[in-house]
Scaffold this motif. Structure first.
Motif, PDB file in Angstrom:
ATOM      1  N   SER A 192      -0.664  -1.950 -18.629  1.00 36.59           N
ATOM      2  CA  SER A 192      -1.378  -2.377 -17.429  1.00 36.59           C
ATOM      3  C   SER A 192      -0.434  -3.150 -16.523  1.00 36.59           C
ATOM      4  N   ILE A 193      -0.585  -2.965 -15.237  1.00 34.80           N
ATOM      5  CA  ILE A 193       0.285  -3.595 -14.245  1.00 34.80           C
ATOM      6  C   ILE A 193      -0.570  -4.110 -13.100  1.00 34.80           C
ATOM      7  N   ASP A 194      -0.318  -5.346 -12.683  1.00 34.55           N
ATOM      8  CA  ASP A 194      -0.921  -5.865 -11.465  1.00 34.55           C
ATOM      9  C   ASP A 194       0.017  -5.577 -10.310  1.00 34.55           C
ATOM     10  N   ILE A 195      -0.467  -4.899  -9.282  1.00 34.14           N
ATOM     11  CA  ILE A 195       0.317  -4.648  -8.081  1.00 34.14           C
ATOM     12  C   ILE A 195      -0.315  -5.421  -6.938  1.00 34.14           C
ATOM     13  N   GLU A 196       0.518  -6.082  -6.159  1.00 34.05           N
ATOM     14  CA  GLU A 196      -0.004  -6.925  -5.081  1.00 34.05           C
ATOM     15  C   GLU A 196       0.915  -6.845  -3.879  1.00 34.05           C
ATOM     16  N   ALA A 197       0.400  -6.352  -2.756  1.00 34.07           N
ATOM     17  CA  ALA A 197       1.157  -6.326  -1.507  1.00 34.07           C
ATOM     18  C   ALA A 197       1.037  -7.685  -0.837  1.00 34.07           C
ATOM     19  N   GLU A 198       2.055  -8.049  -0.082  1.00 32.89           N
ATOM     20  CA  GLU A 198       2.059  -9.351   0.586  1.00 32.89           C
ATOM     21  C   GLU A 198       0.819  -9.492   1.465  1.00 32.89           C
ATOM     22  N   GLY A 199       0.111 -10.590   1.271  1.00 35.08           N
ATOM     23  CA  GLY A 199      -1.097 -10.837   2.044  1.00 35.08           C
ATOM     24  C   GLY A 199      -2.337 -10.183   1.487  1.00 35.08           C
ATOM     25  N   GLY A 200      -2.201  -9.416   0.393  1.00 32.15           N
ATOM     26  CA  GLY A 200      -3.348  -8.737  -0.207  1.00 32.15           C
ATOM     27  C   GLY A 200      -3.760  -9.361  -1.525  1.00 32.15           C
ATOM     28  N   SER A 201      -4.701  -8.725  -2.174  1.00 31.96           N
ATOM     29  CA  SER A 201      -5.185  -9.180  -3.468  1.00 31.96           C
ATOM     30  C   SER A 201      -4.610  -8.308  -4.569  1.00 31.96           C
ATOM     31  N   ALA A 236      -2.680   2.787 -17.471  1.00 33.58           N
ATOM     32  CA  ALA A 236      -1.969   4.026 -17.770  1.00 33.58           C
ATOM     33  C   ALA A 236      -2.714   5.217 -17.187  1.00 33.58           C
ATOM     34  N   GLY A 237      -2.008   6.054 -16.441  1.00 32.35           N
ATOM     35  CA  GLY A 237      -2.611   7.213 -15.790  1.00 32.35           C
ATOM     36  C   GLY A 237      -2.922   6.990 -14.329  1.00 32.35           C
ATOM     37  N   ASP A 238      -2.958   5.728 -13.882  1.00 36.16           N
ATOM     38  CA  ASP A 238      -3.208   5.432 -12.477  1.00 36.16           C
ATOM     39  C   ASP A 238      -1.967   5.719 -11.641  1.00 36.16           C
ATOM     40  N   ILE A 239      -2.187   5.919 -10.345  1.00 30.10           N
ATOM     41  CA  ILE A 239      -1.094   6.169  -9.405  1.00 30.10           C
ATOM     42  C   ILE A 239      -1.257   5.227  -8.226  1.00 30.10           C
ATOM     43  N   ALA A 240      -0.148   4.643  -7.784  1.00 28.67           N
ATOM     44  CA  ALA A 240      -0.160   3.787  -6.591  1.00 28.67           C
ATOM     45  C   ALA A 240       0.907   4.287  -5.626  1.00 28.67           C
ATOM     46  N   VAL A 241       0.498   4.520  -4.380  1.00 30.31           N
ATOM     47  CA  VAL A 241       1.429   4.927  -3.330  1.00 30.31           C
ATOM     48  C   VAL A 241       1.485   3.809  -2.302  1.00 30.31           C
ATOM     49  N   LEU A 242       2.697   3.363  -1.982  1.00 29.84           N
ATOM     50  CA  LEU A 242       2.902   2.338  -0.960  1.00 29.84           C
ATOM     51  C   LEU A 242       3.625   2.999   0.210  1.00 29.84           C
ATOM     52  N   PRO A 243       2.873   3.451   1.226  1.00 33.36           N
ATOM     53  CA  PRO A 243       3.475   4.261   2.295  1.00 33.36           C
ATOM     54  C   PRO A 243       4.254   3.462   3.331  1.00 33.36           C
ATOM     55  N   HIS A 244       4.123   2.124   3.299  1.00 34.48           N
ATOM     56  CA  HIS A 244       4.808   1.290   4.281  1.00 34.48           C
ATOM     57  C   HIS A 244       5.916   0.476   3.610  1.00 34.48           C
ATOM     58  N   ALA A 245       6.866   0.034   4.409  1.00 28.77           N
ATOM     59  CA  ALA A 245       7.941  -0.818   3.895  1.00 28.77           C
ATOM     60  C   ALA A 245       7.428  -2.256   3.842  1.00 28.77           C
ATOM     61  N   VAL A 246       6.658  -2.570   2.802  1.00 27.89           N
ATOM     62  CA  VAL A 246       6.074  -3.900   2.663  1.00 27.89           C
ATOM     63  C   VAL A 246       6.635  -4.581   1.420  1.00 27.89           C
ATOM     64  N   GLN A 247       6.520  -5.895   1.399  1.00 30.36           N
ATOM     65  CA  GLN A 247       6.883  -6.651   0.206  1.00 30.36           C
ATOM     66  C   GLN A 247       5.722  -6.582  -0.786  1.00 30.36           C
TER      67      GLN A 247
END
Length: 324
Positions: A65-74, A80-91
């Motif tokens: 399990s992984i916590d992913i957090e974009a700057e300013g977000g929650s 396992a099996g999930d997919i995350a796409v970060l389409p912008h150049a964000v921290q």
């Protein structure tokens, strides 16, 4: 109401027209999606990886399990099996959970140039989480920034979203194989496979959309999508709402209502925005005079085009060209 205006998912023959290129392909072709690098992450207990703004990225969670957090977000918990796409150049960060204190963990910082090694390792002990990850870019961001801004910072596809999620995971495994073996043509193959991952991910995500604005909202309804794709392919045509309703296979009134609901603005106003996005691209890529570009997208005068361009982009066409 005409039979083919039904919202029950059954389209009459009038609605069966399918343009040669779907809307998502059309938009991605315009922004020039380009796959870059592949890496895997092996993350032990206490991992905390900070990615500085750089390339866009996709993470396919293989284990843990992984916590992913974009700057300013929650934080968003990925399994396992999930997919995350970060389409912008964000921290953003990948971590094993909330920080419990300033001195309880060490952060690994990844610079704007991205991950240079084939394997990213962090944390203590044996890996508790693994990913297959890849970076990509939208090469033509300037001309279509209003379109790309409608994408969220994190696009999440759950492992049980549909069969497409399984396909994305399988393609990611193939990507690792291609990277490891490095046979002739590997660089081109890797770039193309990353493209496939991103396109399939966006398509899967689009099916889950409710009401959104712009071309993203259009993706959620096949009829509106056909009309927007037609606008994109032939933007200089003197379109009427009736013309677009015919492409969608709907009555004029119902089409106008559904388009506004899905896209967030009337059809002809959307067309105006798309024409200006094309003009921005021409200013960047070509040496055509500004007046000729204005005429090529349907403006009768350069002055009117310049006013409209400045309203949308905050700068004149000539200044935009000089900046490039």
């Amino acid at each position: 109401m005409k039979p083919h205006d039904s919202d029950h998912g059954v389209l009459a023959p009038a609605s069966d027209f399918r343009p040669s290129n779907d809307l998502l392909s059309d938009v991605l072709r315009f922004v020039q999606l380009s796959g870059e690098r592949v890496f895997t992450a092996e993350l032990g207990p206490g991992f905390d990886v900070l990615f500085q703004p750089g390339a866009a990225c996709i993470h396919v969670i293989q284990q843990g399990s992984i916590d992913i957090e974009a700057e300013g977000g929650s934080p968003l918990r990925l399994s396992a099996g999930d997919i995350a796409v970060l389409p912008h150049a964000v921290q953003y960060t990948l971590s094993d959970g909330p920080r419990r204190g300033p001195n309880e963990r060490t952060t690994l910082e990844v610079g704007p140039a991205g991950v240079q090694a084939a394997v990213l390792r962090h944390g203590s002990g044996s890996p508790v989480a693994r990913t297959i990850s890849a970076t990509f870019q939208f090469e033509n961001k300037g001309g279509v920034s209003p379109l790309l801004k409608l994408l969220p910072d994190i696009i999440h596809i759950a492992r049980d979203a549909d069969q497409s999620a399984v396909l994305i995971r399988d393609v990611a495994q193939f990507l690792v194989l291609e990277t490891t073996e490095q046979e002739p043509g590997a660089a081109l193959m890797i770039s193309r496979v990353i493209d496939i991952l991103i396109i399939r991910s966006l398509r899967t995500w689009a099916r889950s959309l409710g009401t959104r604005q712009g071309w993203i909202g259009a993706l959620a309804d096949a009829r509106v999508s056909r009309a927007v794709a037609a606008l994109h392919r032939d933007p200089t045509r003197s379109w009427t709402v009736e013309d677009l309703a015919s492409v969608a296979g709907m009555s004029r009134s119902r089409f106008a209502e559904l388009f506004l609901e899905a896209v967030g603005e009337p059809p002809l106003r959307y067309l105006h925005r798309w024409r200006l996005a094309m003009a921005s691209d021409l200013l960047r890529r070509s040496t055509l005079p500004v007046g000729e570009i204005a005429h090529s997208i349907g403006y009768e005068s350069e002055a009117a085009f310049s006013r409209a361009f400045k309203t949308m982009f905050g700068t004149t066409p000539r200044d935009a060209r000089s900046a490039h």
